[in-house]
Scaffold this motif. Structure first.
Motif, PDB file in Angstrom:
ATOM      1  N   UNK A   1       0.947  -1.100  -0.093  1.00  5.95           N
ATOM      2  CA  UNK A   1      -0.171   0.062  -0.055  1.00  5.95           C
ATOM      3  C   UNK A   1       1.244   1.676  -0.313  1.00  5.95           C
ATOM      4  N   UNK A   2       0.572   2.096  -0.913  1.00  6.66           N
ATOM      5  CA  UNK A   2       1.591   3.600  -1.197  1.00  6.66           C
ATOM      6  C   UNK A   2       0.511   4.157  -0.368  1.00  6.66           C
ATOM      7  N   UNK A   3       0.702   5.405   0.699  1.00  5.29           N
ATOM      8  CA  UNK A   3      -0.126   6.059   1.065  1.00  5.29           C
ATOM      9  C   UNK A   3       0.898   7.867   0.549  1.00  5.29           C
ATOM     10  N   UNK A   4       0.742   8.042  -0.639  1.00  2.40           N
ATOM     11  CA  UNK A   4       1.077   8.886  -0.996  1.00  2.40           C
ATOM     12  C   UNK A   4       0.523  10.859  -1.688  1.00  2.40           C
ATOM     13  N   UNK A   5      -0.116  11.882  -1.421  1.00  8.18           N
ATOM     14  CA  UNK A   5      -0.530  12.444  -1.810  1.00  8.18           C
ATOM     15  C   UNK A   5      -0.946  12.998  -3.170  1.00  8.18           C
ATOM     16  N   UNK A   6       1.134  12.650  -3.654  1.00 11.42           N
ATOM     17  CA  UNK A   6       1.297  13.261  -4.830  1.00 11.42           C
ATOM     18  C   UNK A   6       1.252  11.728  -5.917  1.00 11.42           C
TER      19      UNK A   6
ATOM     20  N   UNK B   1      13.366  12.417  -4.326  1.00  9.31           N
ATOM     21  CA  UNK B   1      12.719  11.477  -5.369  1.00  9.31           C
ATOM     22  C   UNK B   1      13.135  10.251  -5.010  1.00  9.31           C
ATOM     23  N   UNK B   2      12.398   9.182  -4.962  1.00 11.29           N
ATOM     24  CA  UNK B   2      12.293   7.906  -5.022  1.00 11.29           C
ATOM     25  C   UNK B   2      12.930   7.499  -5.687  1.00 11.29           C
TER      26      UNK B   2
ATOM     27  N   UNK C   1       3.691  11.039  -8.343  1.00 16.69           N
ATOM     28  CA  UNK C   1       4.930  10.187  -7.390  1.00 16.69           C
ATOM     29  C   UNK C   1       4.412   8.518  -6.561  1.00 16.69           C
ATOM     30  N   UNK C   2       3.272   8.423  -6.927  1.00 18.30           N
ATOM     31  CA  UNK C   2       2.366   7.181  -6.179  1.00 18.30           C
ATOM     32  C   UNK C   2       2.451   6.101  -7.510  1.00 18.30           C
ATOM     33  N   UNK C   3       2.098   6.917  -8.471  1.00 21.06           N
ATOM     34  CA  UNK C   3       1.945   6.321  -9.678  1.00 21.06           C
ATOM     35  C   UNK C   3       3.687   5.689 -10.118  1.00 21.06           C
TER      36      UNK C   3
ATOM     37  N   UNK D   1       4.521   2.737  -7.609  1.00 23.85           N
ATOM     38  CA  UNK D   1       3.146   1.600  -8.007  1.00 23.85           C
ATOM     39  C   UNK D   1       3.937   0.520  -9.266  1.00 23.85           C
ATOM     40  N   UNK D   2       4.089   1.948 -10.534  1.00 20.21           N
ATOM     41  CA  UNK D   2       4.782   0.633 -11.567  1.00 20.21           C
ATOM     42  C   UNK D   2       6.007   0.269 -11.653  1.00 20.21           C
ATOM     43  N   UNK D   3       7.325   0.660 -10.955  1.00 15.25           N
ATOM     44  CA  UNK D   3       8.314   0.398  -9.657  1.00 15.25           C
ATOM     45  C   UNK D   3       7.805  -1.430  -9.484  1.00 15.25           C
ATOM     46  N   UNK D   4       7.378  -1.063  -8.489  1.00 18.93           N
ATOM     47  CA  UNK D   4       6.746  -2.168  -7.126  1.00 18.93           C
ATOM     48  C   UNK D   4       5.799  -3.092  -8.964  1.00 18.93           C
ATOM     49  N   UNK D   5       5.284  -2.730  -9.743  1.00 23.67           N
ATOM     50  CA  UNK D   5       4.855  -4.053 -10.210  1.00 23.67           C
ATOM     51  C   UNK D   5       5.640  -5.055 -11.828  1.00 23.67           C
TER      52      UNK D   5
END
Length: 459
Positions: A5-10, A103-104, A13-15, A18-22
């Motif tokens: 679960x990614x809790x991020x209001x940007x 930036x992550x 950045x969240x997208x 999520x793509x990286x983890x996928x």
């Protein structure tokens, strides 16, 4: 399949995360831009990993830590703008496993995923180690059942599962590296390297290259590229022993790594990410080291996120027989002949003050094993307190004038101790409470100073 679960209001950045983890493995991923969304996602599917930005539109991400069921079953990683001291302390206080710096990057996410471990798995391991403590008397590589050591075990258990920097203090020979190794073995980084570097044993001219690495041709003799300790310990733990022996200019660079999470090899402009947990140690009093200029104050506070102070062996005398039996068993296993201590030998071991601490006890056990021809070790070859071996008698004193610098006072003490013990370095080091290597370094420095001044070493 693990759920993230990614809790991020940007949203971008969240997208991106999520793509990286996928692309990095069999994970399912959900995102939430607010606390309300996060709680709803948690109810829909319990996450194994939560990447949590603490600044959200409808409140602080810290509020999620009120859900004790979540924190017991999910690894929580904070998302922060920079690796500040406040961030480290906050992560430790909340029980977060780690933090990502914005930036992550893909490398940061990959490192977090490689260390994914549920909190209850760590708790099960700690429970097994606690059982071993009661049965056998050891907690990992640390031995002893005294109250003083049980406090150390509690601290190690508390900090191991986090990313907090640890600062271990204690007299020479008390087992600071063993503490560091135990923290690593209980951490999520256990599958990656644990590397130890003694800052007092490396030439100041070579230390930067050893720690950060160098490029070919960056200085005379650099015939090939060299990976430093930071690169070789990637994903794991780097133990910096005798940190107060590190040159001041290198302390500045270490501080920069701790604050930015990045470094460069000597002779290179390429910035590398430092995915390493730092554990530092010293046998000096930290504030005294700051006062004498041996340790930068800003570096001390950056390292001292979670302090652990090891007790000297004389303050936990009840542990001596257990430690002695442990060392004797190790020697017997290597040498192939079983021996045992007589009751008188165990009594003598228990009353001796051990100025060299656990290291001295181990060396004594090895020596008496060799010196004993039969199966029973008596007290014949054991050290005695008359006066305590390694301690000067009351009449052995030195005088220091007011206004003398700490460095000069230390020099006088070391040289006087050497004279008192007839230049027996091991006994002098034990009496001074420093490692033999540190004593050698000090004596070498004094000899070089005297040579430069055109005189022999004073006594």
């Amino acid at each position: 399949m693990n759920h993230v679960l990614i809790v991020e209001d940007d949203t971008d950045s969240a997208r991106m995360m999520a793509a990286l983890i996928g692309t990095m493995g069999p994970y399912t991923v959900a995102t939430a831009g607010t606390l309300r969304d996060a709680r709803r996602q948690i109810e829909l599917q319990r996450p194994d990993l939560v990447l949590l930005d603490l600044r959200l539109p409808d409140g602080s991400g810290m509020d999620l830590f009120e859900n004790t069921d979540l924190t017991a079953k999910a690894q929580v990683v904070l998302i922060t703008g920079h690796a500040s001291l406040d961030t480290s302390i906050q992560a430790l206080r909340l029980g977060a496993a780690d933090y990502l710096i914005k930036p992550v990057s893909a490398a940061q996410v990959e490192g977090i995923l490689s260390r994914l471990m549920k909190p209850d798995e760590l708790q099960a391991e700690l429970a097994a180690m606690t059982d071993a403590l009661e049965r056998e008397g050891h907690f990992g590589g640390l031995w002893g059942r005294s109250d003083a050591m049980r406090r150390i075990y509690d601290q190690v258990a508390r900090v191991s599962g986090t990313a907090a920097t640890v600062f271990v203090t204690g007299e020479s020979g008390t087992g600071k590296e063993v503490v560091a190794q135990t923290v690593h073995d209980l951490s999520r980084r256990r599958k990656c390297p644990f590397l130890a570097v003694n800052c007092g044993a490396v030439s100041p001219q070579l230390m930067e290259s050893e720690i950060f690495g160098h490029e070919r041709g960056s200085f005379t003799g650099a015939e090939r590229q060299h990976q430093g300790f930071f690169e070789r310990a990637h994903g794991g733990t780097l133990f910096l022993d005798e940190i107060t022996e590190m040159p001041q200019e290198l302390q500045v660079k270490l501080l920069r790594v701790l604050e930015s999470g990045s470094f460069a090899r000597v002779g290179s402009t390429e910035v590398l990410q430092a995915d390493v947990r730092i554990i530092a140690a010293t046998n000096r009093a930290p504030l005294e080291a700051v006062a004498t200029g041996r340790l930068r104050e800003d570096l001390l506070y950056r390292l001292n996120v979670f302090p652990i102070e090891l007790p000297p062996l004389r303050d936990r005398g009840a542990d001596v027989p257990l430690l002695a039996q442990h060392f004797l068993h190790d020697v017997a296993r290597r040498e192939g002949e079983v021996k045992r201590f007589s009751p008188e030998a165990l009594r003598q071991l228990s009353v001796y003050r051990w100025p060299g601490n656990v290291r001295e006890l181990r060396n004594v056990v090895q020596r008496v094993y060799v010196m004993t021809s039969g199966p029973t070790i008596t007290d014949e070859w054991l050290p005695r307190d008359a006066p305590p071996a390694g301690e000067a008698p009351p009449e052995a004193e030195i005088s220091v004038k007011l206004g003398t610098s700490m460095a000069e006072a230390e020099r006088k003490l070391i040289l006087a101790t050497m004279v008192h013990f007839d230049h027996h370095k091991e006994r002098a080091a034990a009496a001074l409470g420093v490692s033999l290597k540190t004593l050698y370094n000090r004596l070498k420095a004094y000899a070089e100073e005297d040579e430069a001044a055109g005189q022999g070493p004073d006594a």
